[in-house]
Design a protein around this motif. Sequence first.
Motif, PDB file in Angstrom:
ATOM      1  N   PRO A 113       0.818  -1.216   0.000  1.00  0.00           N
ATOM      2  CA  PRO A 113       0.000   0.000   0.000  1.00  0.00           C
ATOM      3  C   PRO A 113       0.852   1.266   0.000  1.00  0.00           C
ATOM      4  CG  PRO A 113      -0.642  -1.453   1.809  1.00  0.00           C
ATOM      5  CD  PRO A 113       0.512  -2.107   1.129  1.00  0.00           C
ATOM      6  N   LYS A 114       1.947   1.218   0.721  1.00  0.00           N
ATOM      7  CA  LYS A 114       2.794   2.418   0.750  1.00  0.00           C
ATOM      8  C   LYS A 114       3.373   2.712  -0.639  1.00  0.00           C
ATOM      9  CE  LYS A 114       6.660   4.539   3.238  1.00  0.00           C
ATOM     10  NZ  LYS A 114       7.414   4.615   4.476  1.00  0.00           N
ATOM     11  N   ALA A 115       3.850   1.666  -1.297  1.00  0.00           N
ATOM     12  CA  ALA A 115       4.459   1.841  -2.622  1.00  0.00           C
ATOM     13  C   ALA A 115       3.437   2.351  -3.641  1.00  0.00           C
ATOM     14  CB  ALA A 115       5.058   0.520  -3.103  1.00  0.00           C
ATOM     15  N   ILE A 116       2.199   1.855  -3.558  1.00  0.00           N
ATOM     16  CA  ILE A 116       1.177   2.225  -4.540  1.00  0.00           C
ATOM     17  C   ILE A 116       0.562   3.591  -4.222  1.00  0.00           C
ATOM     18  CG2 ILE A 116      -1.126   1.600  -5.377  1.00  0.00           C
ATOM     19  CD1 ILE A 116      -0.225  -1.364  -4.979  1.00  0.00           C
ATOM     20  N   LEU A 117       0.388   3.855  -2.924  1.00  0.00           N
ATOM     21  CA  LEU A 117      -0.307   5.096  -2.580  1.00  0.00           C
ATOM     22  C   LEU A 117       0.608   6.318  -2.576  1.00  0.00           C
ATOM     23  CD1 LEU A 117      -2.870   3.702   0.012  1.00  0.00           C
ATOM     24  CD2 LEU A 117      -3.275   4.388  -2.364  1.00  0.00           C
ATOM     25  N   GLN A 118       1.897   6.121  -2.589  1.00  0.00           N
ATOM     26  CA  GLN A 118       2.785   7.290  -2.702  1.00  0.00           C
ATOM     27  C   GLN A 118       2.534   8.054  -4.006  1.00  0.00           C
ATOM     28  OE1 GLN A 118       6.819   5.889  -1.947  1.00  0.00           O
ATOM     29  NE2 GLN A 118       6.725   6.496   0.203  1.00  0.00           N
ATOM     30  N   PRO A 119       2.588   7.388  -5.170  1.00  0.00           N
ATOM     31  CA  PRO A 119       2.298   8.152  -6.389  1.00  0.00           C
ATOM     32  C   PRO A 119       0.848   8.649  -6.463  1.00  0.00           C
ATOM     33  CG  PRO A 119       2.738   5.832  -6.921  1.00  0.00           C
ATOM     34  CD  PRO A 119       3.073   6.034  -5.473  1.00  0.00           C
ATOM     35  N   TYR A 120      -0.066   7.900  -5.874  1.00  0.00           N
ATOM     36  CA  TYR A 120      -1.465   8.340  -5.836  1.00  0.00           C
ATOM     37  C   TYR A 120      -1.584   9.623  -5.004  1.00  0.00           C
ATOM     38  CZ  TYR A 120      -6.372   8.452  -4.318  1.00  0.00           C
ATOM     39  OH  TYR A 120      -7.649   8.849  -4.016  1.00  0.00           O
ATOM     40  N   ALA A 121      -1.029   9.597  -3.796  1.00  0.00           N
ATOM     41  CA  ALA A 121      -1.158  10.757  -2.907  1.00  0.00           C
ATOM     42  C   ALA A 121      -0.420  11.967  -3.475  1.00  0.00           C
ATOM     43  CB  ALA A 121      -0.638  10.421  -1.510  1.00  0.00           C
ATOM     44  N   ARG A 122       0.696  11.686  -4.143  1.00  0.00           N
ATOM     45  CA  ARG A 122       1.418  12.795  -4.760  1.00  0.00           C
ATOM     46  C   ARG A 122       0.588  13.406  -5.897  1.00  0.00           C
ATOM     47  NH1 ARG A 122       6.200  15.383  -4.402  1.00  0.00           N
ATOM     48  NH2 ARG A 122       6.430  16.618  -6.271  1.00  0.00           N
ATOM     49  N   TRP A 123      -0.053  12.545  -6.667  1.00  0.00           N
ATOM     50  CA  TRP A 123      -0.929  13.034  -7.739  1.00  0.00           C
ATOM     51  C   TRP A 123      -2.088  13.833  -7.153  1.00  0.00           C
ATOM     52  CZ3 TRP A 123      -1.250  14.955 -12.124  1.00  0.00           C
ATOM     53  CH2 TRP A 123      -2.323  14.810 -13.011  1.00  0.00           C
ATOM     54  N   LEU A 124      -2.627  13.404  -6.026  1.00  0.00           N
ATOM     55  CA  LEU A 124      -3.668  14.186  -5.347  1.00  0.00           C
ATOM     56  C   LEU A 124      -3.144  15.583  -5.022  1.00  0.00           C
ATOM     57  CD1 LEU A 124      -5.315  11.927  -2.572  1.00  0.00           C
ATOM     58  CD2 LEU A 124      -6.170  12.432  -4.856  1.00  0.00           C
ATOM     59  N   SER A 125      -1.949  15.625  -4.451  1.00  0.00           N
ATOM     60  CA  SER A 125      -1.425  16.926  -4.029  1.00  0.00           C
ATOM     61  C   SER A 125      -1.223  17.837  -5.239  1.00  0.00           C
ATOM     62  CB  SER A 125      -0.126  16.765  -3.238  1.00  0.00           C
ATOM     63  OG  SER A 125       0.965  16.544  -4.109  1.00  0.00           O
ATOM     64  N   GLU A 126      -0.865  17.248  -6.371  1.00  0.00           N
ATOM     65  CA  GLU A 126      -0.638  18.077  -7.553  1.00  0.00           C
ATOM     66  C   GLU A 126      -1.936  18.526  -8.224  1.00  0.00           C
ATOM     67  OE1 GLU A 126       2.144  16.065 -10.104  1.00  0.00           O
ATOM     68  OE2 GLU A 126       3.659  16.039  -8.518  1.00  0.00           O
ATOM     69  N   THR A 127      -2.984  17.725  -8.088  1.00  0.00           N
ATOM     70  CA  THR A 127      -4.244  18.108  -8.726  1.00  0.00           C
ATOM     71  C   THR A 127      -5.128  18.910  -7.777  1.00  0.00           C
ATOM     72  OG1 THR A 127      -5.251  16.027  -8.037  1.00  0.00           O
ATOM     73  CG2 THR A 127      -4.328  16.101 -10.256  1.00  0.00           C
ATOM     74  N   GLY A 128      -4.726  18.967  -6.521  1.00  0.00           N
ATOM     75  CA  GLY A 128      -5.480  19.769  -5.565  1.00  0.00           C
ATOM     76  C   GLY A 128      -6.661  19.052  -4.940  1.00  0.00           C
ATOM     77  N   ALA A 129      -6.783  17.733  -5.176  1.00  0.00           N
ATOM     78  CA  ALA A 129      -7.871  16.986  -4.524  1.00  0.00           C
ATOM     79  C   ALA A 129      -7.467  16.691  -3.083  1.00  0.00           C
ATOM     80  CB  ALA A 129      -8.118  15.684  -5.274  1.00  0.00           C
TER      81      ALA A 129
END
Length: 261
Positions: A113-129
């Motif tokens: 989960p950590k490996a998969i959610l790092q790029p997900y959470a980073r993408w969230l931060s970049e899109t502002g969600a």
Amino acid sequence: MEFWDKHIKRTRQLTKQASGAKELLQFYAQLLQSQKEIYEIFRSRKDWLPSGELEKDLPAIHEASSSLFETVASHGPAALAADARVLLKDGDQALDQMLLGYWRDSSDVQFFPKAILQPYARWLSETGARPFGRELSGGERTCPFCGGHPQVSFLQAREGSAESGNRDLICATCLTSWQFRRVVCAKCGEERPAQLGYFHSPEFDHVRIEACDSCKHYLKGVDLTRLGFAAPLVDEIYAAPLDLWAREHGYTKIELNLVGV
Ligand SMILES: [Zn+2]
Ligand SMILES: [Zn+2]
């Protein structure tokens, strides 16, 4: 994109000069490559932006993350490779449980989960969600964006500041950073200098252990005023021998990094 490429490049550089941490860095380079691919799939997905609500975003995450399992199954350490094969076989449901559990209350020993959610959470931060449904402990010692724990700290010179360097923390979940005070424990908030210790080895001139004698936790700090092109997440792994010192002296890391050190 730049973020991932920069880290992959730094990992390759350090792999050449590493002694003790060579295998860890080799594995980390492969993981970063897979994480970059996940991130790219998110970015190029048509008519889609993440909602920040993990349950809703799961289908996109499934689609994006299968190559990471294959990478770990063929290049990861034996135990993780075996887990990856099981997860590939068990399919989506087992993965969903894992991801949702981690999102609610993250743990640094849950690799996938950590490996998969790092790029997900980073993408969230970049899109502002905004991330939704996480148990945010709040306060300055957790990430102001997603509530994650600090992975590593770094010092950098900042214009217009009277101090010689400012200290920032990098979030272990979304990989963004936030400003933090310099002489404070990132785990318990201890401020008395006598309780805060630093350990340094000539082998790693720009990395130090930042330990607290009140809560017995530590994390590493990377000094970008000494080595401007260092990448804290990577140099932290490169300096893995310092973790041995910290453990031998009874300190526990605030958050284990992705390669388990
Ligand atoms: Zn975060
Ligand atoms: Zn502390």
